[in-house]
Design a protein around this motif. Structure first.
Motif, short mmCIF file in Angstrom:
data_model
loop_
_atom_site.label_atom_id
_atom_site.label_comp_id
_atom_site.label_asym_id
_atom_site.label_seq_id
_atom_site.Cartn_x
_atom_site.Cartn_y
_atom_site.Cartn_z
N ASP A 167 -19.92 20.95 -17.19
CA ASP A 167 -19.88 21.63 -18.64
C ASP A 167 -21.07 21.25 -19.24
O ASP A 167 -21.26 21.56 -20.56
CB ASP A 167 -18.28 20.90 -19.41
CG ASP A 167 -18.81 19.20 -19.48
OD1 ASP A 167 -19.86 18.82 -19.27
OD2 ASP A 167 -17.96 18.70 -20.05
N CYS A 220 -14.62 28.47 -26.43
CA CYS A 220 -14.41 27.15 -26.61
C CYS A 220 -15.10 26.47 -27.42
O CYS A 220 -16.33 26.38 -27.37
CB CYS A 220 -14.71 26.66 -25.01
SG CYS A 220 -13.18 27.02 -23.78
N GLU A 260 -15.01 23.26 -27.73
CA GLU A 260 -15.66 22.17 -27.44
C GLU A 260 -17.24 22.17 -26.89
O GLU A 260 -17.63 21.27 -26.85
CB GLU A 260 -14.80 21.70 -25.81
CG GLU A 260 -13.17 21.40 -26.21
CD GLU A 260 -12.44 22.32 -26.02
OE1 GLU A 260 -11.38 22.20 -25.99
OE2 GLU A 260 -12.86 23.54 -26.16
N PHE A 261 -17.71 23.32 -26.66
CA PHE A 261 -18.99 23.65 -26.52
C PHE A 261 -19.71 24.08 -27.66
O PHE A 261 -20.96 24.10 -27.41
CB PHE A 261 -19.30 24.66 -25.28
CG PHE A 261 -18.77 24.30 -24.04
CD1 PHE A 261 -18.97 23.20 -23.49
CD2 PHE A 261 -17.76 25.17 -23.47
CE1 PHE A 261 -18.28 22.97 -22.27
CE2 PHE A 261 -17.14 24.99 -22.59
CZ PHE A 261 -17.41 23.76 -21.83
N ARG A 273 -21.55 23.08 -31.54
CA ARG A 273 -22.09 21.93 -32.25
C ARG A 273 -22.37 22.29 -33.63
O ARG A 273 -23.38 22.55 -34.16
CB ARG A 273 -23.58 21.44 -31.78
CG ARG A 273 -23.21 21.04 -30.39
CD ARG A 273 -24.87 20.85 -29.69
NE ARG A 273 -25.53 22.06 -29.97
CZ ARG A 273 -26.98 22.15 -29.40
NH1 ARG A 273 -27.68 21.06 -29.34
NH2 ARG A 273 -27.54 23.41 -29.59
N TRP A 302 -18.09 28.60 -34.66
CA TRP A 302 -16.75 27.96 -35.21
C TRP A 302 -15.94 28.36 -36.38
O TRP A 302 -14.77 28.57 -36.31
CB TRP A 302 -17.24 26.41 -35.56
CG TRP A 302 -16.19 25.53 -35.80
CD1 TRP A 302 -15.36 24.73 -34.81
CD2 TRP A 302 -15.57 25.18 -36.80
NE1 TRP A 302 -14.38 23.92 -35.25
CE2 TRP A 302 -14.37 24.16 -36.51
CE3 TRP A 302 -15.68 25.64 -38.31
CZ2 TRP A 302 -13.81 23.48 -37.85
CZ3 TRP A 302 -15.11 25.03 -39.17
CH2 TRP A 302 -14.17 24.08 -39.08
N ARG A 354 -7.79 27.19 -29.92
CA ARG A 354 -8.75 25.86 -29.73
C ARG A 354 -8.24 25.12 -28.87
O ARG A 354 -8.70 23.75 -28.77
CB ARG A 354 -8.97 25.12 -31.13
CG ARG A 354 -9.93 25.94 -32.13
CD ARG A 354 -9.20 27.05 -32.90
NE ARG A 354 -8.34 26.74 -34.00
CZ ARG A 354 -7.51 27.18 -34.77
NH1 ARG A 354 -7.49 28.77 -34.39
NH2 ARG A 354 -6.90 26.81 -35.69
N SER A 355 -7.63 25.27 -27.93
CA SER A 355 -6.79 24.22 -27.20
C SER A 355 -6.82 24.53 -25.61
O SER A 355 -6.28 23.66 -24.84
CB SER A 355 -5.43 23.95 -27.71
OG SER A 355 -4.61 25.28 -27.72
N GLY A 399 -8.57 21.86 -23.28
CA GLY A 399 -7.92 20.63 -23.60
C GLY A 399 -6.60 20.75 -22.80
O GLY A 399 -6.22 19.77 -22.04
N ARG A 438 -7.37 20.36 -19.12
CA ARG A 438 -7.83 18.99 -18.84
C ARG A 438 -6.55 18.03 -18.68
O ARG A 438 -6.54 17.06 -17.87
CB ARG A 438 -8.70 18.56 -19.93
CG ARG A 438 -10.23 18.93 -19.54
CD ARG A 438 -10.99 18.81 -20.64
NE ARG A 438 -12.41 19.09 -20.38
CZ ARG A 438 -13.45 19.11 -21.21
NH1 ARG A 438 -13.44 18.85 -22.39
NH2 ARG A 438 -14.60 19.38 -20.89
N SER A 486 -20.46 26.85 -20.88
CA SER A 486 -20.51 27.69 -21.77
C SER A 486 -21.53 29.10 -20.93
O SER A 486 -22.45 28.50 -19.97
CB SER A 486 -21.47 27.21 -22.88
OG SER A 486 -21.66 28.16 -23.86
#
Length: 314
Positions: free
Chosen positions: A3, A229, A231-232, A234, A245, A255-256, A259, A262, A277
């Motif tokens: 990732d 995603c 998660e990637f 900042r 975002w 947004r899940s 997750g 995983r 990404s």
């Protein structure tokens, strides 16, 4: 599984792409931050019915426009989009460029061909769930893939891709497919195929477990998602990531997904093969990630999938 934010499946930017200086990239992203902040103040929940209405209208209007400008071959078809021929501030391999829309989408088609070609033979049966107007199917056909299918929940998309397949002489199977309303016959037909979605799961922020259950019960060989995603991102450190975002949150996108997968992988229900990404977009934000996975066996995963934690604000 990887990732890292690296350059996976590299495709060189075309010669006509001009790299944007940092100040201009920041100025564009600052404008997007302001726009998304304003839209956040008008936030509305994204229900599946709302997305279906929006896409029914979108595909109908876009197909009417494209039919007036038919492409003569696949090489031309992959350059066409709702952006027309105007210049874009776009991301290619995580780098901001000014590039014409046709050049960007030609590059994007090559990128998709590189990704699929790295994992599958051109004879591999591949089906897109949520195919829209078939742009991704055209890109894969142009890359040499011969066993393709597309399914969409909107009637306008099904009509358009059926007409498109006939126009280009492509033996695609095209039909109705809704991740929230699975057809048992379609589930059986998809078994053993490679399935993929492109900016589709994002439309189902509160129904990701249900969509994953649909995909698991289809018993595919593998599944690929090209989906944003958070998660990637900042957002606290990068203006472009902040704009991305805010775009996800203001549009009420999912947004899940990562997750949930995983969680399923930790429970032994799926094998998560790749999550990274991809760093491309026709704008400077909202780039997709590639998430590739496969189910472990066939069965009803809904109970386990529903353990996934869903969040509203990322």
């Amino acid at each position: 599984m990887s990732d890292e934010t690296t350059v996976p499946y590299p495709v060189a930017p075309p010669a006509e792409a001009v790299q944007l200086p940092r100040w201009r990239r920041n100025a564009v992203c600052a404008g997007q931050v302001l726009g998304e902040t304003a839209r956040l103040a008008r936030w509305r929940s994204r229900a599946p019915e709302r997305s279906l209405r929006e896409y029914e209208a979108r595909w109908s209007a876009q197909w009417a426009k494209l039919r007036r400008q038919p492409a003569s071959d696949l090489a031309t078809a992959v350059t066409m989009s709702s952006y027309g021929s105007r210049p874009l501030n776009a991301l290619l391999e995580f780098v901001p460029y000014e590039i014409s829309a046709p050049a960007f989408f030609r590059w994007r088609a090559a990128k998709l061909g590189r990704i699929f070609g790295a994992h599958y033979a051109t004879s591999t049966p591949i089906a897109e769930i949520g195919c829209g107007l078939g742009k991704n199917l055209l890109a894969l056909a142009y890359a040499g893939f011969t066993d393709l299918a597309g399914f969409d929940p909107t009637e306008s998309a099904v009509r358009a891709v059926t007409e498109e397949a006939a126009y280009f002489g492509q033996p695609w199977r095209v039909g109705h497919g809704n991740l929230l309303d699975p057809d048992p016959g379609l589930l059986d037909w998809l078994s053993g195929r490679v399935l993929f979605t492109n900016h589709v799961i994002e439309q189902l922020p509160r129904h990701v477990p249900q969509a994953l259950d649909w995909l698991c019960r289809a018993a595919p060989a593998e599944v690929l998602h090209f989906e944003p995603c958070v998660e990637f991102l900042r957002p606290a450190r990068d203006l472009g990531d902040l704009a991305g975002w805010l775009h996800v949150v203001s549009a009420d996108y999912q947004r899940s997904l990562l997750g949930c997968l995983r969680t399923l992988a930790a429970d032994g229900q799926v094998e998560l093969l790749e999550a990274r990404s991809l760093g491309y977009s026709p704008r400077l934000t909202h780039a997709p990630a590639l998430i590739r996975w496969r189910p472990r066996g066939r069965g009803n995963y809904e109970g386990r999938v529903r353990k996934c934690r869903l969040t509203r604000a990322g």
